[in-house]
Design a protein around this motif. Sequence first.
Motif, PDB file in Angstrom:
ATOM      1  N   UNK A  92      30.538  26.397  32.941  1.00  0.00           N
ATOM      2  CA  UNK A  92      31.008  27.141  34.113  1.00  0.00           C
ATOM      3  C   UNK A  92      32.029  28.196  33.715  1.00  0.00           C
ATOM      4  N   UNK A  93      32.952  27.850  32.821  1.00  0.00           N
ATOM      5  CA  UNK A  93      33.963  28.821  32.392  1.00  0.00           C
ATOM      6  C   UNK A  93      33.336  29.984  31.642  1.00  0.00           C
ATOM      7  N   UNK A  97      33.681  33.929  32.760  1.00  0.00           N
ATOM      8  CA  UNK A  97      34.167  35.004  31.895  1.00  0.00           C
ATOM      9  C   UNK A  97      33.469  36.323  32.207  1.00  0.00           C
ATOM     10  N   UNK A  98      32.222  36.244  32.646  1.00  0.00           N
ATOM     11  CA  UNK A  98      31.491  37.458  32.995  1.00  0.00           C
ATOM     12  C   UNK A  98      31.962  38.093  34.284  1.00  0.00           C
ATOM     13  N   UNK A  99      32.826  37.390  35.015  1.00  0.00           N
ATOM     14  CA  UNK A  99      33.320  37.884  36.299  1.00  0.00           C
ATOM     15  C   UNK A  99      34.760  38.358  36.238  1.00  0.00           C
ATOM     16  N   UNK A 100      35.335  38.435  35.035  1.00  0.00           N
ATOM     17  CA  UNK A 100      36.737  38.825  34.943  1.00  0.00           C
ATOM     18  C   UNK A 100      36.985  40.221  35.494  1.00  0.00           C
ATOM     19  N   UNK A 101      35.962  41.069  35.434  1.00  0.00           N
ATOM     20  CA  UNK A 101      36.128  42.401  36.014  1.00  0.00           C
ATOM     21  C   UNK A 101      36.342  42.341  37.514  1.00  0.00           C
ATOM     22  N   UNK A 113      34.197  33.151  43.473  1.00  0.00           N
ATOM     23  CA  UNK A 113      33.767  33.421  42.104  1.00  0.00           C
ATOM     24  C   UNK A 113      33.082  32.193  41.500  1.00  0.00           C
ATOM     25  N   UNK A 114      33.636  31.012  41.771  1.00  0.00           N
ATOM     26  CA  UNK A 114      33.031  29.787  41.266  1.00  0.00           C
ATOM     27  C   UNK A 114      31.652  29.562  41.878  1.00  0.00           C
TER      28      UNK A 114
END
Length: 244
Positions: A92-93, A97-101, A113-114
């Motif tokens: 999941x983490x 990471x691909x959503x940090x933007x 986001x989760x």
Amino acid sequence: MPVLSVKSLSASYHRNKVLDGVDFQVRPGTMTGIVGPNGAGKSTLLKVMLNLHPRLAGEVSFFGSGYNQVKARIGYVPQRGSVDWDFPTDALDVVLMGLYGQIGWLKWPKQQHKEKAMQALDEMGMADYAKRQISQLSGGQQQRVFLARALAQEAELYFLDEPLAGVDAATERAIMQTLKTLKEKGKTVLVVHHDLQTVEDYFDHLLLLNRRVMAHGPTEEVFTKENIFKTYGGVLRWMGEKSG
């Protein structure tokens, strides 16, 4: 306007030129296979375009702009062998990471986001492994997680470096079905690929590369015996020919 335009792109590794004046454009809504012999510069091409490796010369534009201006619209799945799978994190983490933007650096992901990350894992058949350490997953499962990370970005242009290398048949089918669905939604996909036997089934466009572009265009036009011989130096036996 092409979604990707590459002009006179050159790059080297340890003073050995591996890309030499590469030129091509990619139209939106296409799925392009990047094919060539070992050492042809296929992975380097992706890295140079995405500013992960320095270029000697040339220009690259995405949607008419530079990479930094549009990187949120671009997804990238690196070669599995280039990833540190011992890094202590769960599936999941990795997707988050691909959503940090969208999340913002040094901020905690919100429930939305989760949920988006879990949906991406579910699409790749990996929802049940969300809290599994990435190092405990099989090679095919790891590849599915990295593709889920790219899916969660909801990008418009996807680059995948050998996503089918070393995966089981079920994972290969799942990955290709996912990429086909992305294309049907109008996304653009470029895939470094090694299996000539499946080129015609998987890709509607083909880029034959051996340090420079040997041929590029619709697969039915480009995937010819002459072009394959030119790309591979004439040492590769053409499919369907019998030895003897």
